[in-house]
Write a protein that holds these residues in place. Sequence first.
Motif, PDB file in Angstrom:
ATOM      1  N   UNK A  25      78.837  41.625  28.393  1.00 15.16           N
ATOM      2  CA  UNK A  25      78.930  40.266  27.878  1.00 15.16           C
ATOM      3  C   UNK A  25      78.294  40.156  26.503  1.00 15.16           C
ATOM      4  N   UNK A  26      78.966  39.461  25.638  1.00 22.16           N
ATOM      5  CA  UNK A  26      78.478  39.237  24.280  1.00 22.16           C
ATOM      6  C   UNK A  26      78.548  37.745  23.977  1.00 22.16           C
ATOM      7  N   UNK A  27      77.920  37.347  22.899  1.00 23.77           N
ATOM      8  CA  UNK A  27      77.921  35.942  22.476  1.00 23.77           C
ATOM      9  C   UNK A  27      77.347  35.020  23.539  1.00 23.77           C
ATOM     10  N   UNK A  28      76.334  35.510  24.269  1.00 22.52           N
ATOM     11  CA  UNK A  28      75.618  34.669  25.221  1.00 22.52           C
ATOM     12  C   UNK A  28      74.168  34.570  24.752  1.00 22.52           C
ATOM     13  N   UNK A  29      73.510  33.454  25.021  1.00 18.48           N
ATOM     14  CA  UNK A  29      72.120  33.294  24.562  1.00 18.48           C
ATOM     15  C   UNK A  29      71.175  34.179  25.362  1.00 18.48           C
ATOM     16  N   UNK A  30      70.314  34.911  24.673  1.00 23.13           N
ATOM     17  CA  UNK A  30      69.370  35.814  25.330  1.00 23.13           C
ATOM     18  C   UNK A  30      67.984  35.615  24.728  1.00 23.13           C
ATOM     19  N   UNK A  31      67.003  35.367  25.577  1.00 23.39           N
ATOM     20  CA  UNK A  31      65.603  35.318  25.163  1.00 23.39           C
ATOM     21  C   UNK A  31      64.950  36.631  25.556  1.00 23.39           C
ATOM     22  N   UNK A  32      64.362  37.316  24.589  1.00 26.66           N
ATOM     23  CA  UNK A  32      63.728  38.608  24.842  1.00 26.66           C
ATOM     24  C   UNK A  32      62.213  38.476  24.804  1.00 26.66           C
ATOM     25  N   UNK A  33      61.551  39.231  25.681  1.00 23.36           N
ATOM     26  CA  UNK A  33      60.091  39.295  25.704  1.00 23.36           C
ATOM     27  C   UNK A  33      59.677  40.637  25.109  1.00 23.36           C
ATOM     28  N   UNK A  34      58.943  40.595  24.034  1.00 25.46           N
ATOM     29  CA  UNK A  34      58.621  41.811  23.281  1.00 25.46           C
ATOM     30  C   UNK A  34      57.930  42.854  24.144  1.00 25.46           C
ATOM     31  N   UNK A  35      56.948  42.432  24.927  1.00 35.15           N
ATOM     32  CA  UNK A  35      56.183  43.376  25.739  1.00 35.15           C
ATOM     33  C   UNK A  35      56.531  43.303  27.220  1.00 35.15           C
ATOM     34  N   UNK A  36      57.500  42.498  27.556  1.00 38.08           N
ATOM     35  CA  UNK A  36      57.869  42.356  28.957  1.00 38.08           C
ATOM     36  C   UNK A  36      56.949  41.385  29.678  1.00 38.08           C
ATOM     37  N   UNK A  37      57.453  40.811  30.757  1.00 33.51           N
ATOM     38  CA  UNK A  37      56.680  39.903  31.589  1.00 33.51           C
ATOM     39  C   UNK A  37      56.548  40.507  32.981  1.00 33.51           C
ATOM     40  N   UNK A  38      55.359  40.442  33.541  1.00 33.84           N
ATOM     41  CA  UNK A  38      55.152  41.008  34.870  1.00 33.84           C
ATOM     42  C   UNK A  38      55.903  40.199  35.922  1.00 33.84           C
ATOM     43  N   UNK A  39      56.107  38.919  35.611  1.00 35.45           N
ATOM     44  CA  UNK A  39      56.778  38.030  36.549  1.00 35.45           C
ATOM     45  C   UNK A  39      57.609  37.024  35.766  1.00 35.45           C
ATOM     46  N   UNK A  40      58.844  36.783  36.203  1.00 40.28           N
ATOM     47  CA  UNK A  40      59.706  35.792  35.557  1.00 40.28           C
ATOM     48  C   UNK A  40      60.278  34.879  36.630  1.00 40.28           C
ATOM     49  N   UNK A  41      59.614  33.748  36.856  1.00 41.40           N
ATOM     50  CA  UNK A  41      60.058  32.762  37.835  1.00 41.40           C
ATOM     51  C   UNK A  41      60.928  31.737  37.125  1.00 41.40           C
ATOM     52  N   UNK A  42      62.108  31.428  37.707  1.00 44.54           N
ATOM     53  CA  UNK A  42      63.051  30.513  37.091  1.00 44.54           C
ATOM     54  C   UNK A  42      63.131  29.217  37.887  1.00 44.54           C
ATOM     55  N   UNK A  43      63.275  28.092  37.169  1.00 43.93           N
ATOM     56  CA  UNK A  43      63.531  26.816  37.824  1.00 43.93           C
ATOM     57  C   UNK A  43      64.382  25.973  36.885  1.00 43.93           C
ATOM     58  N   UNK A  44      65.370  25.265  37.449  1.00 46.32           N
ATOM     59  CA  UNK A  44      66.216  24.385  36.649  1.00 46.32           C
ATOM     60  C   UNK A  44      66.389  23.062  37.383  1.00 46.32           C
ATOM     61  N   UNK A  45      66.635  22.017  36.615  1.00 39.02           N
ATOM     62  CA  UNK A  45      67.019  20.716  37.161  1.00 39.02           C
ATOM     63  C   UNK A  45      68.541  20.663  37.176  1.00 39.02           C
ATOM     64  N   UNK A  46      69.119  20.472  38.356  1.00 36.98           N
ATOM     65  CA  UNK A  46      70.571  20.463  38.469  1.00 36.98           C
ATOM     66  C   UNK A  46      71.183  19.446  37.514  1.00 36.98           C
TER      67      UNK A  46
END
Length: 632
Positions: A25-46
């Motif tokens: 996939x290309x042309x999609x928004x991507x946020x990168x973490x330079x050093x990585x994250x030990x944990x990435x918890x996601x939450x969204x409002x429908x």
Amino acid sequence: MRALPWLLLAVLCSAQQTPRLKLTLQDIPVLSFENGEKSTVLFYDAGSEQLYVGGRGVLRVLTFKEAEFNQTQVPLQVDEKAEKTCRSKPGAVQAECDNYIQVIQRLNGSSLIACGTNAGSPKCWFLSNTTKLQQDQRGQAVTISGENLAPGSPSQPAAAIAVEGNLYSALSRDKSTIQRSYGPRKLLRTEDKWLTDAEFVSAAWVPEKETNLDEIYFFYNEVNKTAGLDEEPIKARLGRVCKVDEGGKSILVDFWTTFLQARLVCGGPAHPQRFNQLRDAVVLGEGRKGRGMLYGIFASPWGTTAVCAYSMDKVAHAFRTSRLKGYGSGLPAHRPGTCVPYNSPSAPSRAVLAIIKDYPELEAVIYPEGQRPLYVLQTNDTYTRVVADRVWDASNASRTVLYLGTDKGKIHKVLQSRGQTVIIAELSPFRRDAPVSGLALDASTGHLYAATEFEVTRLPLADCGQYRETCWKCVLAKDPYCGWDPDSKKCSAVSQEANDTASFLQSLDPGAEDVCEGAAEQVAQQALKKVSVDPTSYIYLPCPLRSHHAIYTWVKDGTKQYPCAMDGHSCTLRFGENTPMDRGLFKCTATEDGYREEITAYELTLNVACLPRLSLTVATGVLLLAITILLL
């Protein structure tokens, strides 16, 4: 290597194990973490365009707009005192002496709670207006202890879910607990003896037609301390409590009076259970119209993963009718674990509560639909996360699509409907290979959020442009989100709100008729590649794999068939001792479900004098490069 039991062989024969398409996939928004994250918890409002991402000492709020996003960072730093205490402990893992955000849930329309590990002393903050920390009269951030709300370590499995302003937490500690840990209702927890070294995976709210009957489910693994040599060392379980539970009056005063648990098995009762460890689970509900389906990822001791599906109606039936494990007497008319309001005349008696206090486990085992997995992933990848969506196809019929993250950063898009399971596509949205650690699906906006420790992105559920501009390519994709629009002659998204795409063409079921009206007779004619070669050279003709479910053939001059070597990306015709080079017209054709596509064609002529001044090695390299460039 031990042979797979016949059950697994049957499963392998009943489902396509290879993704049909492999898409970068290309042309999609991507946020990168330079050093990585030990944990990435996601939450969204429908229905919103915002995604909350828990990180190390920060809560990120991403606001998306098409292929771009804006990022707002809300600092949630570790307390100095807690950090100092953590670092002074013998054998302390210094990297964990920080604040990793582990819980993000919305309590109501104006308040969101975020809890972090806080160097082993969990702590929670409250947000209002999406990015503003709630403050007291002195301008200080409002915080509470997160001791019973969140884990103290990012490596400690946990699950949390907010239901009508109340937070339910399941923590994996020395003494595992399931709690109603925050909110207006009475705070309750499980007794210590009810859970044994539980490691929690996820939680789900299952609404009923009558709100008093709403249930909250937790999914987890428990160590089987009594396991023999031939028994599973880990057992998967699901536990259930009632939303209306307010604890007992004279017994179980501060504990659940409705907690029951059952064993969850990915397989049948008559065959060895190899997929005993639950990795992730999600309930695809139907609101208050029905309980829906439970989908789980299970792992074997050898690392193989399988997907199992369970009817939540059958799960509820087991909780209503099963005997309790170890309890020999008959159960009273008012069964232990029944959902009733606290002050109802039918509230459980002391005798009923005494039963559930000592016998909280069902005798019945929960088996999947068909008493077998939907399929077993027979590749070097394994599944890590799962989410599910209910899709309306062009005929307004309900279909189920699963999205499964792998340990290599891929996402499998899977159609599960009417007895078939097909991996529609393997999506590659990330720049770095890392396990998918988070998936969240917002059906109302039509997007999938995905995360690894290095990246977060958003993908469209209906990415119909991937299937190109022909009817049969669109139809063969078997993607219920997409159909061929005969008016605009494009592969377009099927409406999920109004039945204004009923004229779209789809063919989602096995053996369906040719909806493209003779497209099987069409071929995609490409420019013929004319190649003059040295007959003493070693050459090959590549044919890219458009679909990994198609059958590929090489034919010379329309009659003679040649074998080809499958290498994962190409069905390659290699000339050699067994396949001598010859002049002629070579065509590579793909056939799938009665549709035929001409992928590529080469007109080969032999000319010894075409490369008079080049050595054989150099000539071969030039030829291979030229063919590759022509192919692209």
